[in-house]
Scaffold this motif. Structure first.
Motif, PDB file in Angstrom:
ATOM      1  N   SER A 154       0.834  -1.209   0.000  1.00  0.00           N
ATOM      2  CA  SER A 154       0.000   0.000   0.000  1.00  0.00           C
ATOM      3  C   SER A 154       0.863   1.251   0.000  1.00  0.00           C
ATOM      4  N   TYR A 212      -7.205   5.466  -6.264  1.00  0.00           N
ATOM      5  CA  TYR A 212      -7.348   4.266  -5.428  1.00  0.00           C
ATOM      6  C   TYR A 212      -6.090   4.062  -4.578  1.00  0.00           C
ATOM      7  N   THR A 253      -5.292   6.401  -1.444  1.00  0.00           N
ATOM      8  CA  THR A 253      -6.120   6.239  -0.243  1.00  0.00           C
ATOM      9  C   THR A 253      -5.538   5.204   0.710  1.00  0.00           C
ATOM     10  N   ARG A 259      -5.336   1.944   0.105  1.00  0.00           N
ATOM     11  CA  ARG A 259      -5.916   0.603  -0.012  1.00  0.00           C
ATOM     12  C   ARG A 259      -4.908  -0.378  -0.606  1.00  0.00           C
ATOM     13  N   SER A 260      -5.141  -1.644  -0.350  1.00  0.00           N
ATOM     14  CA  SER A 260      -4.178  -2.687  -0.686  1.00  0.00           C
ATOM     15  C   SER A 260      -4.151  -2.980  -2.186  1.00  0.00           C
ATOM     16  N   LYS A 279      -5.843  -4.200  -7.963  1.00  0.00           N
ATOM     17  CA  LYS A 279      -6.398  -4.139  -6.614  1.00  0.00           C
ATOM     18  C   LYS A 279      -6.259  -5.518  -5.983  1.00  0.00           C
ATOM     19  N   PRO A 300      -9.286  -9.144  -1.579  1.00  0.00           N
ATOM     20  CA  PRO A 300      -9.473  -8.944  -0.127  1.00  0.00           C
ATOM     21  C   PRO A 300      -9.393 -10.230   0.684  1.00  0.00           C
TER      22      PRO A 300
END
Length: 592
Positions: A509, A551, A554, A556-557, A584, A587
């Protein structure tokens, strides 16, 4: 526009072999895995790979006709015969001509000239015009470089005029070998030379190495010209393995430490004099400038015309005076700028045409024709169109009453076979799996377009139309230690057959410092972190990849695939990730 890229993890090395190499060489297992993936499985093979030695170059006399070639050169030198050094107008051809010309000049031979055919009036290969010119000048021997292996009729034509030819080429021969005094080509079916992938300049180098051995001259007489050889190897995209790896390794050393005055002027123009020059620097900065001279149309004509076209590239590379080298360097740089402007303009015209013809976007290939486009840049434009549409592409224009063009392919698709399937519509064609050229009558363009598109539609695997990133292995940021980087550097020089390794790291990240840079804010620059350890923060840059900027910033992973490069800034050297692609994170994937 092309779809999201496919990430394909390469087959990993056999664990026992990887572990054995890692222990024996005291290197990280992930790098031992790279060796095994490259077919290097023993400690001895690894030692040779990491320590290229000039003494491991093959005996040049293993090449068919080598003795005939050096004996004929020696006879010409002893008689004071006039020699013409002849080569193609691209980087491989012009560096090869500069190499042989410089060598013979250093031996003190006076009756010496070089000749580069004009791309627009003579085309590729040996020309009748050049042979006629040689006859008028009283030339006794023509040495061809990077061309000639299919010049059966031209060799006979020269022979009738009392001119002997020595051919140094690296392309596949036709059915018949020309009846020259000597034909040096490791790809001849009857040539036992153990390394088949030399560049055209590389074959010329082997002839000079053979001549030195024949005359008892020190290897240093040719070693000082290896800067020209590495420029040809990098620019002609030949495999950087075996003998090419040795030649490129020592060529880069020469290019960095003591280049010829001509190449030095290009190095300065490119702004490369303050850091270690790499294969990439040659491919993207030095090579295109040398190539540009032969791509641009020339107005000058006649015996006393100023040097131009591919000739100017050779004049640059054989220059012994710094002022002359600077003058030709500036001319070639202007040619490259002109080439870039035309290339940019034509690429935009081609894009606009495709965008205004939606039916073309539905096809699995692109064939586009405009008689006003410059012949010398259609290959570049084909490559540019593939960057956007990612499919086999042919770009055609008009030259000397015929439609001529260049084709480029995507990985896995045999373009040459597609062009060959239309052979009855073509005056001539040539090339290989990923690049080809062709000439046809204007009335055949419509049928060629249909037949080429139909062939691709029928034979291409749909997966080939999705850009692919080949990944060598998974890596943790914490693995990128100074020892890792030092060992990785020993894999260089990188190129075909020994590509810069690509790693994937998942669930990383950015902490909000990501930013868009570049004239059009087209590059994404950021620091990436894996887990919470401070030592896992690594700077990264993703060229031409702005789409995930919002994206990423921010925090995020994401998953990234990348090469590890060294960045030099204010005297400090640090690791940087050159990002190939970003996705991305899943999750549900396990966190570090």
């Amino acid at each position: 526009m092309s779809a999201e890229k496919r990430w394909v993890l390469k087959e990993q090395g056999e664990p026992a072999k990887v572990a054995r190499l890692a222990t024996a060489l005291e290197i990280p297992p992930v790098l031992a895995n790279l060796l095994v993936q490259r077919g290097i499985e023993t400690e001895e093979e690894a030692w040779q790979f990491f320590n290229p030695k000039l003494e491991n170059l093959h005996d040049p006399f293993l090449m068919k006709d080598m003795r005939k070639a050096v004996e004929r050169v020696d006879l010409a030198l002893s008689r004071g015969e006039s020699i013409m050094v002849y080569g193609d107008y691209d980087v491989d051809g012009t560096t090869a001509v500069a190499l042989v010309y410089s060598f013979l000049r250093r031996l003190g031979h006076k009756a010496l000239m070089f000749y580069i055919p004009d791309r627009y009036t003579e085309g590729y290969g040996v020309s009748y015009k050049a042979i006629d010119h040689a006859q008028r000048k009283g030339v006794g021997v023509i040495i061809t470089l990077d061309c000639g292996i299919k010049a059966t009729e031209k060799v006979a034509y020269a022979k009738e005029r009392g001119i002997d030819m020595i051919i140094c080429d690296h392309h596949l021969p036709g059915e018949k070998i020309p009846e020259a005094v000597a034909v040096l080509d490791p790809k001849r079916a009857d040539c036992p030379y153990p390394f088949k992938e030399l560049s055209g300049c590389g074959v010329g180098f082997k002839m000079l190495q053979g001549y030195c051995l024949y005359k008892g001259l020190p290897f240093s007489e040719v070693e000082c010209l290896l800067d020209l050889v590495v420029v040809s190897i990098a620019s002609d995209i030949v495999p950087l393995v075996g003998e090419n790896r040795i030649l490129a390794y020592y060529g880069l050393k020469r290019l960095n430490e003591k280049p010829g005055k001509g190449l030095q002027s290009i190095i300065k123009i490119c702004g490369l004099e303050k850091h270690a020059i790499t294969i990439d620097d040659i491919v993207f900065k030095i090579g295109p400038r040398i190539n540009a001279a032969g791509r641009m149309e020339v107005d000058a004509e006649g015996e006393n015309a100023a040097p131009s076209g591919g000739h100017s590239a050779v004049y640059l590379m054989v220059a012994r005076d710094e002022e002359v080298a600077t003058e030709y360097g500036a001319f070639i740089d202007r040619s490259n700028q002109d080439r870039k402007n035309i290339d940019r303009s034509v690429t935009q015209e081609a894009h606009d045409f495709i965008e205004h013809h939606p039916q073309m976007k539905e096809l699995k290939s692109t064939v586009i024709y405009n008689p006003q486009w410059m012949k010398g840049i259609v290959g570049i434009v084909a490559s540019r169109l593939i960057e956007t549409y990612y499919r086999p592409t042919v770009v055609l224009t008009m030259s000397n009453g015929f439609v001529t063009g260049s084709a480029r392919s995507v990985p896995g698709f045999d373009l040459y076979q597609a062009v060959e399937s239309c052979a009855d519509l073509l005056e001539n064609f040539g090339g290989h799996m990923y690049a080809a050229g062709m000439t046809m009558k204007p009335e055949n363009v419509e049928m060629f377009t249909k037949r080429f598109n139909d062939y691709v539609e029928e034979h291409i695997d749909p997966e080939m139309l999705i850009p692919q990133v080949d990944i060598d292995s998974e890596l943790l940021f914490s693995d990128i230690t100074p020892h890792f980087r030092a060992t990785l550097a020993r894999f260089q020089p990188f190129g075909p057959g020994n590509t810069a390794p690509v790693f994937v790291t998942r669930n990383v990240s950015n902490r909000g410092d990501a930013r868009l840079v570049g004239a059009e804010r087209e590059h994404l620059k950021m620091d990436l972190i894996q887990g919470q350890k401070p030592n896992t923060v690594i700077p990264a840059i993703a060229f031409q990849q702005p789409k995930l900027y919002e994206y990423v910033r921010t925090g995020r992973s994401i998953d990234v695939c990348y090469s590890v490069v060294e960045n030099h800034y204010r005297g400090a050297v640090f690791a940087q990730l050159r990002i190939k692609d970003i996705k991305k994170s899943n999750p549900t994937a396990a966190k570090d």
